[in-house]
Each structure stands twice: as C-alpha cells, then as structure tokens.
Motif scaffolding. Structure first.
Motif, PDB file in Angstrom:
ATOM      1  N   ASN A  11      -6.007   5.450  -0.852  1.00 42.03           N
ATOM      2  CA  ASN A  11      -7.115   4.986  -1.069  1.00 42.03           C
ATOM      3  C   ASN A  11      -6.960   3.908  -2.269  1.00 42.03           C
ATOM      4  O   ASN A  11      -7.005   3.512  -3.914  1.00 42.03           O
ATOM      5  CB  ASN A  11      -8.118   6.257  -2.119  1.00 42.03           C
ATOM      6  CG  ASN A  11     -10.166   5.493  -2.890  1.00 42.03           C
ATOM      7  OD1 ASN A  11     -10.350   4.739  -2.026  1.00 42.03           O
ATOM      8  ND2 ASN A  11     -10.020   5.595  -3.798  1.00 42.03           N
ATOM      9  N   ASP A  20      -8.604  -8.459   0.980  1.00 40.72           N
ATOM     10  CA  ASP A  20      -9.519  -7.224   0.974  1.00 40.72           C
ATOM     11  C   ASP A  20      -9.685  -6.126   1.979  1.00 40.72           C
ATOM     12  O   ASP A  20      -9.839  -5.450   2.994  1.00 40.72           O
ATOM     13  CB  ASP A  20     -11.016  -7.622   0.327  1.00 40.72           C
ATOM     14  CG  ASP A  20     -11.243  -7.884  -0.579  1.00 40.72           C
ATOM     15  OD1 ASP A  20      -9.925  -7.593  -1.726  1.00 40.72           O
ATOM     16  OD2 ASP A  20     -11.743  -8.814  -1.460  1.00 40.72           O
ATOM     17  N   GLU A  49      -8.611  -2.594   3.136  1.00 36.53           N
ATOM     18  CA  GLU A  49      -9.381  -1.845   3.604  1.00 36.53           C
ATOM     19  C   GLU A  49      -8.433  -0.856   4.942  1.00 36.53           C
ATOM     20  O   GLU A  49      -8.731  -0.259   5.286  1.00 36.53           O
ATOM     21  CB  GLU A  49     -10.523  -2.106   3.871  1.00 36.53           C
ATOM     22  CG  GLU A  49     -11.560  -1.227   4.526  1.00 36.53           C
ATOM     23  CD  GLU A  49     -12.760  -2.226   4.849  1.00 36.53           C
ATOM     24  OE1 GLU A  49     -13.878  -1.713   5.234  1.00 36.53           O
ATOM     25  OE2 GLU A  49     -13.766  -3.221   4.132  1.00 36.53           O
ATOM     26  N   ASN A  91      -6.110   0.911   4.028  1.00 35.03           N
ATOM     27  CA  ASN A  91      -6.101   2.254   3.160  1.00 35.03           C
ATOM     28  C   ASN A  91      -6.039   2.971   5.000  1.00 35.03           C
ATOM     29  O   ASN A  91      -6.564   4.524   4.697  1.00 35.03           O
ATOM     30  CB  ASN A  91      -7.724   2.091   2.419  1.00 35.03           C
ATOM     31  CG  ASN A  91      -7.161   2.194   0.907  1.00 35.03           C
ATOM     32  OD1 ASN A  91      -5.891   2.640   1.216  1.00 35.03           O
ATOM     33  ND2 ASN A  91      -7.207   1.257   1.081  1.00 35.03           N
ATOM     34  N   THR A 147       0.713  -1.132  -0.069  1.00 37.17           N
ATOM     35  CA  THR A 147      -0.114   0.186   0.367  1.00 37.17           C
ATOM     36  C   THR A 147       0.447   1.145   0.429  1.00 37.17           C
ATOM     37  O   THR A 147       0.208   2.410  -0.672  1.00 37.17           O
ATOM     38  CB  THR A 147      -1.020  -0.127   1.121  1.00 37.17           C
ATOM     39  OG1 THR A 147      -1.937  -1.384   0.965  1.00 37.17           O
ATOM     40  CG2 THR A 147      -2.117   0.884   0.872  1.00 37.17           C
ATOM     41  N   LYS A 152      -6.580   0.562  -4.857  1.00 38.27           N
ATOM     42  CA  LYS A 152      -7.579  -0.363  -5.019  1.00 38.27           C
ATOM     43  C   LYS A 152      -6.882  -1.745  -4.848  1.00 38.27           C
ATOM     44  O   LYS A 152      -6.066  -1.767  -4.822  1.00 38.27           O
ATOM     45  CB  LYS A 152      -8.154  -0.179  -6.362  1.00 38.27           C
ATOM     46  CG  LYS A 152      -8.230   1.833  -6.936  1.00 38.27           C
ATOM     47  CD  LYS A 152      -9.980   1.873  -6.203  1.00 38.27           C
ATOM     48  CE  LYS A 152     -10.127   3.766  -5.802  1.00 38.27           C
ATOM     49  NZ  LYS A 152     -11.341   3.321  -5.289  1.00 38.27           N
ATOM     50  N   PRO A 153      -8.138  -2.394  -4.384  1.00 32.80           N
ATOM     51  CA  PRO A 153      -7.732  -4.108  -4.514  1.00 32.80           C
ATOM     52  C   PRO A 153      -6.844  -4.820  -5.978  1.00 32.80           C
ATOM     53  O   PRO A 153      -6.798  -5.302  -5.796  1.00 32.80           O
ATOM     54  CB  PRO A 153      -9.392  -4.495  -4.146  1.00 32.80           C
ATOM     55  CG  PRO A 153      -9.958  -3.862  -3.484  1.00 32.80           C
ATOM     56  CD  PRO A 153      -9.418  -2.623  -4.397  1.00 32.80           C
ATOM     57  N   SER A 154      -7.329  -4.065  -6.893  1.00 32.06           N
ATOM     58  CA  SER A 154      -6.938  -4.467  -8.091  1.00 32.06           C
ATOM     59  C   SER A 154      -5.040  -4.507  -8.344  1.00 32.06           C
ATOM     60  O   SER A 154      -4.908  -5.355  -8.976  1.00 32.06           O
ATOM     61  CB  SER A 154      -7.000  -3.625  -9.626  1.00 32.06           C
ATOM     62  OG  SER A 154      -7.070  -2.024  -9.104  1.00 32.06           O
TER      63      SER A 154
END
Length: 758
Positions: A752, A739, A743, A746, A706, A754-756
C-alpha cells in the motif's frame, strides 16, 4: 573565576583568571589540566601563589632541557587522564607546585580561538568546561575554587554552584553588532560606538548549574565576504608578522541546498587499500551508485599501483562505472611498490575537471609507515580538495583525523563491516552538498601597499561551511588620503560567475590583544610544516620556531617548559646577603590523547572537566614523559560505531542486490534478475505491466521504488539518494503513467505504497 572574552567577527581572545583554594588540612601538589579544541591555541599561562610564580614558556625543542629529577607516583592524575583519553585531541598540562592548607593559587590563562559559524550567520562561542566546571565528581578535589567547601556533601543536582563566575564579552564587527543570544541571563547590550560596530555584554547573575555556557553573536546583514582589519603590535618590528596590520577575512557564499537526484558537479576520488578491498567493495558499490549525474569519478587501489583505474577522473556514466568495477584488483593480488603517499602525489599531479570540486574518500586498513609525509602532502594541497577519511584500525585514527581536519572534511573509525556502508553513505551525503567553485580574491590598495593571504585561498567552499582567512598588509601607502581598501570575491555556482565586493578601512582598529595575528601565526606555522619536513635545509623550521616564540603559539618544533620562580626573600648567612629569587624548571607540556573511539567521529568532543584534575603531584620531566607515553599506549575502550542488529544486516543485504541492478541514470531494466530480487515470477511481473506504459524500464523502476518502501526504515535510509535518482528519472519520463504503475505494483506486491513517494 573571571573571564573576559573579546570577539571580532569569528575569532575570539579569552582572558581568564581562576582562583583556587586548598580547603584540606594538608599541603597538596597541584596540576592544571586544560583540554584544547581543534581551533584553540593558548598563548599565555601563569599561576601565582604566596610562595612562587609559575609561567609556561615556549622553547625551541632543539634546545629544550629535559632532566629527570624524580619519579611519578600519583595515580589520581593518571586515572583522570585515562578517563579523558576516550576523547582524541590535545590537553595542556602544567605542574603548579605545592599549595598549603588554606592558601590560594591564582591561575591566569589566555587563549585565542576560531569560532564556528551557525547556519544563520551567528558566531558561536562556548565557554570551555574547565572555566565552568558545573558537573561530575567534585568530591574528589583537594585544591578547590574559592567558594567551594564541604565538597563531598555537594549534590550536582542542586541549582546552586559552589563557586562564582564573572563573564564579560566585548564584541566587534564592521557589519555592526545586531543582537546577542545566550542560554544564560545577559545584561542589556551596550553599544560603545555610534555605528554599532562595537558593543559589550555580561552575564547577569549566577551561571546555570547544569549545562555549558553558549553565546551567539549576530552581526549585520550576512554577506558573502567581510573584512576586518586589526592593528599590529606597536612593540613588534615593522614588516614582521605581529607588527603589520592583519585583515580578518570571512568568506561565506550563499549556497542553496542541493536536491538529491538532480545533476550536480563534483569530482569524487576513492582511495582503497588493496589489502582491505574485500571489505570495502560493498560500500564502494553503494557509493558509486549514489553519485549524481554530471560528476566525475576515479578509483585508486594504492597498495598495488599509484595509478588510478582511469588515467584521470572520467564522467559518471553506466559504462564507466561498469568498467571501473570490472578493473578492480582482487583482494589477494600481489602487492606492488605503491603506497598511499605516492598515490596522493599522483592525484595531486593530475588536473581536476574544470568547475568540479575535488573530494577524496580515503580508506585505511592500517597506519602507513610514512604517516608524517602523508600528512605533510595533504597539508600542502589542503586548499585544493576535501578529505573524508575512514580508518579500520586504532593506530590509524589520528592520521585519519589529521587528513580530514586539514582539508575541512570528516573522519571516522569503523569497527565492523556491517556499519561501514551506513557510515560511508552518511559522509557521502555531506560530500554531495553543492560548492562555490573557482574561489579567488583580488585586492585594490593604495600604491605602496601589498597584501599576502597567509595559507592561501581555498578553491572551493561547500554549502554550510565558511572560510576564515588571514591577510597581512605590508608596506607604506604613498597616498595617505585614500582611507579604504577594496576586496573582491569571485566564484562560480551552478555554472554562473558571481562577484562580491567589500570595502574596509585602512586605519586599523583593535584592543591590542592581537587575536587575529596570533591565529594567523598558527595558520602560517601549519603551512610551514610540510616544507620543514620535506626540505633538506633548516629555513622553514627556523621560521616556524621564530613565529612560535614571538606569538606565544606552540608549533611542532617548540614545546612548553614551566619556569617556577620563588617569591620569598631569602638571605645568605655568611656573608649576609640578599639572594635573587630562585628559578627551577617544572613539567609543563601538551599531551596528545589518541581517543578511545567511543563515538563515530574522530573529532574531540566537549569534555566536562571537574576540579579533580587538581589532585595530582609530579616532580620530574621523566615522570611527565612516562605519563605521556602511557596515555598514548592506552587501548581503545569500546568501538567506533554502534553494533548493528541482525535486521539491519539483512536490510543491507536485501538492498545491495537491488542497488547492484540500478543504472547510474536512476532506472532499472525489466529483467529476470530484477524478478529474482523482487521475489516474483518474471512472466507475472511482465504481465502486470499497465498497457499504457510504452517503456519497460518505467515499469521496472516503479517496481523497484515500491520494493524499497516495503523494506524497513533502515534500508530506505541507505537508498535515499538512489531512490531520489530513480524518482527524478521517472518524473522526466512518464509523469502521467506513475499513478497507474504504482497501483499495479501495489497489486503485484500486496502493498500500500502511497503516490506521494513520487
């Protein structure tokens, strides 16, 4: 100009006739200048005028005449070659004599060339800019192509070129000629054989005025191996290099793209100059952490010892990487008696792990004193490995390029510490491409025939590359009813053994231009070079000179001499007698340009050559020698890498701290060090870990990934491979938890992502 190109699979023979006319009102002395790409070799050059004929002849350097008869006093050619000197490489230069006003000069040039292979299998031929001088500075020329006049008024932005060009191409392949594409208009493809193995095509209309001419030739279904036999020279002795048939072999295994982060084979060896170790350590950290699981590695510090940190390459594990970094000598340590040459010899004497392609990353801070011996040693082992060379001084650029080009690698000049990490990681991504390993060829021929692969067979072929080999058939077939030979290619890919077999006719074909034979001569002379420089006897040198003189291809032991023969008939007054045409020697040679390093690549670039090169005059061997020495001493203009801004420098520093904490398996540990790098409170970091997560390293790794996406794009590019390893590790550990972890991450960072990313 009229250019005739003969393409056989991935080799080309080019014959060009260029007609120049002096449109000025005064006589002009003329030079012809022709830049050579690394895979190109001239074998014939001639210029004819009304008064004289000039031929470029090869002579044994030991017998070369080198007499000075005048002085260099023309600045135009010097200026042009200085402009050209920003590109490293070789340039053919020949003095053509004096051209009177309104008179013509016809230049005939012949050369052979290995063609590049496009990813879709097409052979790519690009017409050298000298033969299509469509841009730059036409108004400076005095001796001009036939259709050129009032050059000072010609605008390069107009659509019409002030000269004519006729381009024809004959194509041949045992797989058949399937299609031809070009960035200019072509006539319809005409097949000249029922099996479509030969065809012809020409340029239709006038050439385009604003770009070079590129021709793509597509053959039949791409195969891993193909063979094409070329007949020898009927005038050459049986059993000689030019006399016996030559098989042109193309090896192009289908190798899928590698997925970053997955296990991968390979042996990666890093050679560091101890005197420059302080500058290279940061790059070494990124390199080591970016290696794939499943590979082997070792590190050599070659100004201190010729022995690696490990006696031989070891498996890539966290313990081995930690120990390697701990054992690195300090930058200021006392120097031993080792050098790069001894270190290379030590590596070559060490067996490589079975099934792992060997690649060397060589960092040079200066030019080693034994550069010729180093180049010869690498050339001797060129089929067993690939070199990526990084030089940090202008004087070592040529050696770096030599080592890389001999082994199919790449080289670059690095001008600053900040750019080093970016450059080395770019080349590591090239090195991480998978390879066909354990490559071998076997042959089935009628009794009485045997085959010799000139230059040997490479042990590895990397994804996106192909290997062009020259194999000569010797002897006489005892059974004349056998019309075909069989060649078998074997290699391993992802631990699977793969075999391909192809047949080829034993009845040789060809147009008599001997492109394959001449390129094979060039290949064989390269193989003889290390023997000639290391052996005490003269046999390899004599053999190389013999091959050079018979094939017309220059080698390090031969050089050009221009022979000018007067065309006019002269009479001796007393007694009255017809005198034979007079011959004289004129300047003609290959000039090697070091390059200014304006780009990060050490390879020669395409060079637009305007007719301005026809403006200079020279009258002596001394003049050309002085010019050569002056060009070689030119300082580099510009830098080898772009200057990085402060933001990029900060990104590197930020990434470096995070990279240092990553395990080679791809994960991060939940620690106070990680909290410090992430700039979060350690207790809060541990408290935010989702309850479903059973392994703290999963949470730590999600936090690190992240954070990478919170950095700017530059940092993400640097850590692309490292992130891929982390994502691969996470996918194998906790797919269902990602996931919720993302979350929570973040929330902790206020980001922010993304899970991608997973």
């Amino acid at each position: 100009a009229a250019v005739d190109v003969a393409i056989q699979d991935y080799v080309a023979d080019v014959a060009a006739e260029l007609i120049y006319q002096n449109k000025s009102h005064s006589s002009t002395e003329v030079f012809f200048v022709f830049p050579l790409s690394p895979h190109m070799a001239i074998y014939s050059f001639e210029a004819r005028s009304e008064d004289a004929k000039v031929q470029a002849m090869l002579r044994d350097e030991a017998q070369q005449l080198d007499e000075a008869t005048g002085h260099w006093d023309n600045l135009s050619l010097q200026e042009y070659l200085q402009d050209l000197s920003q590109y490293p490489g070789e340039v053919f230069v020949c003095f053509l004599g004096t051209l009177s006003p309104g008179k013509e000069m016809v230049v005939t040039l012949r050369y052979v060339q290995e063609l590049s292979r496009e990813p879709d299998g097409a052979a790519c031929f690009v017409l050298p800019p000298t033969l299509h001088p469509h841009t730059q500075h036409y108004g400076r020329a005095f001796a001009l192509p036939r259709a050129m006049f009032l050059l000072a008024a010609w605008n390069c932005l107009t659509s019409k070129l002030p000269y004519s060009l006729l381009l024809t191409a004959s194509l041949q392949s045992p797989r058949g000629v399937a299609n031809v594409q070009a960035n200019f208009c072509l006539t319809p493809l005409i097949y000249t054989a029922q099996d479509r193995s030969t065809a012809q095509v020409s340029m239709a209309g006038s050439p385009p005025s604003h770009h070079d001419l590129e021709l793509l030739v597509y053959f039949g279904e791409p195969t891993a191996v193909s063979a094409m036999i070329e007949k020898g020279d009927p005038g050459a002795p049986q059993g000689s290099l030019l006399g016996d048939p030559m098989v042109l072999v193309t090896l192009a295994p289908s190798i899928p793209e590698a997925v970053h982060g997955q296990r991968q084979s390979g042996e990666f060896i890093f050679l560091l100059d101890t005197t420059f170790l302080e500058h290279a350590q940061d790059s070494l950290l990124f390199l080591l952490k970016s290696l794939p699981l499943g590979c082997y590695f070792n590190i050599y510090c070659y100004e201190e010892t010729s022995v690696g940190i490990y006696p031989q390459s070891v498996e890539y594990t966290q313990d081995n990487v930690t120990e390697a970094l701990r054992c690195l000598p300090s930058s200021g340590s006392s120097l031993g008696d080792a050098n790069l040459l001894r270190t290379l010899q030590s590596i070559y004497n060490t067996p490589r792990p079975h099934g792992h392609a060997r690649q060397l990353f060589i960092f040079m801070s200066g030019l080693p004193p034994d550069k010729e011996a180093i180049a010869a040693e690498v050339c001797r082992h060129r089929n067993s490995h690939r070199c990526f060379s990084f030089c940090f001084s202008e004087d070592s650029a040529a050696l770096a390029m030599n080592l890389a080009s001999e082994t199919g690698g790449e080289a670059t000049y690095i001008s600053s510490d900040n750019s080093m990490i970016i450059v080395v990681l770019r080349y590591l991504k090239q090195a991480l491409k998978p390879a066909a390993e354990g490559v071998s060829l076997s042959w089935t021929l009628p009794h009485g025939l045997e085959v010799e692969v000139l230059g040997g067979t490479p042990q590895s072929i990397f994804q996106g590359q192909h290997s062009l080999l020259y194999a000569q058939i010797h002897g006489y077939a005892q059974d004349m009813t056998v019309a075909k030979g069989v060649m078998t290619l074997q290699y391993s890919l992802d631990s699977q053994n793969i075999t391909h077999t192809t047949e080829f006719p034993l009845c040789p074909r060809g147009d008599g231009r001997l492109a394959g034979h001449r390129l094979a001569s060039r290949c064989l002379m390269r193989r003889l070079l290390p023997e000639a420089t290391s052996r005490s006897d003269d046999e390899p040198r004599v053999r190389a000179v013999e091959i050079s003189l018979s094939s017309g291809i220059i080698c390090p032991f031969t050089s050009y001499v221009g022979v000018c023969t007067t065309q006019r008939v002269t009479w001796n007054k007393a007694p009255l007698a017809l005198l034979a045409p007079r011959q004289s020697l004129i300047p003609c040679q290959i000039i090697k340009l070091r390059g200014s390093g304006k780009s990060t690549s050490c390879y020669p670039k395409s060079i637009w050559v305007p007719p301005r090169w026809l403006t200079a005059a020279c009258q002596s061997w001394l003049a050309l020698r002085q010019l050569t020495q002056g060009i070689a001493a030119l300082p580099q203009r510009g830098t080898g890498s772009r200057v990085l801004g402060p933001c990029y420098t900060e990104a590197i520093a930020a990434c470096q701290e995070l990279v240092a904490l990553q395990n080679v398996d791809g994960f991060w540990s939940l620690s106070s060090g990680l909290a410090s790098v992430l700039e979060v409170d350690e207790a809060e970091m541990k408290g935010k870990m989702p309850g479903e997560v059973m392994e703290p390293s999963i949470w730590a790794t999600v936090l690190a990934v992240t954070q990478l996406h919170r950095y700017d794009k530059g940092c993400q590019d640097l850590c692309e491979v490292l992130e891929a390893k982390a994502v691969t590790w996470l996918s194998s550990q906790a797919v269902s938890q990602l996931d919720k972890c993302l979350e929570a991450a973040n929330t902790l960072f206020g980001s922010n992502v993304k899970p991608s990313v997973f």
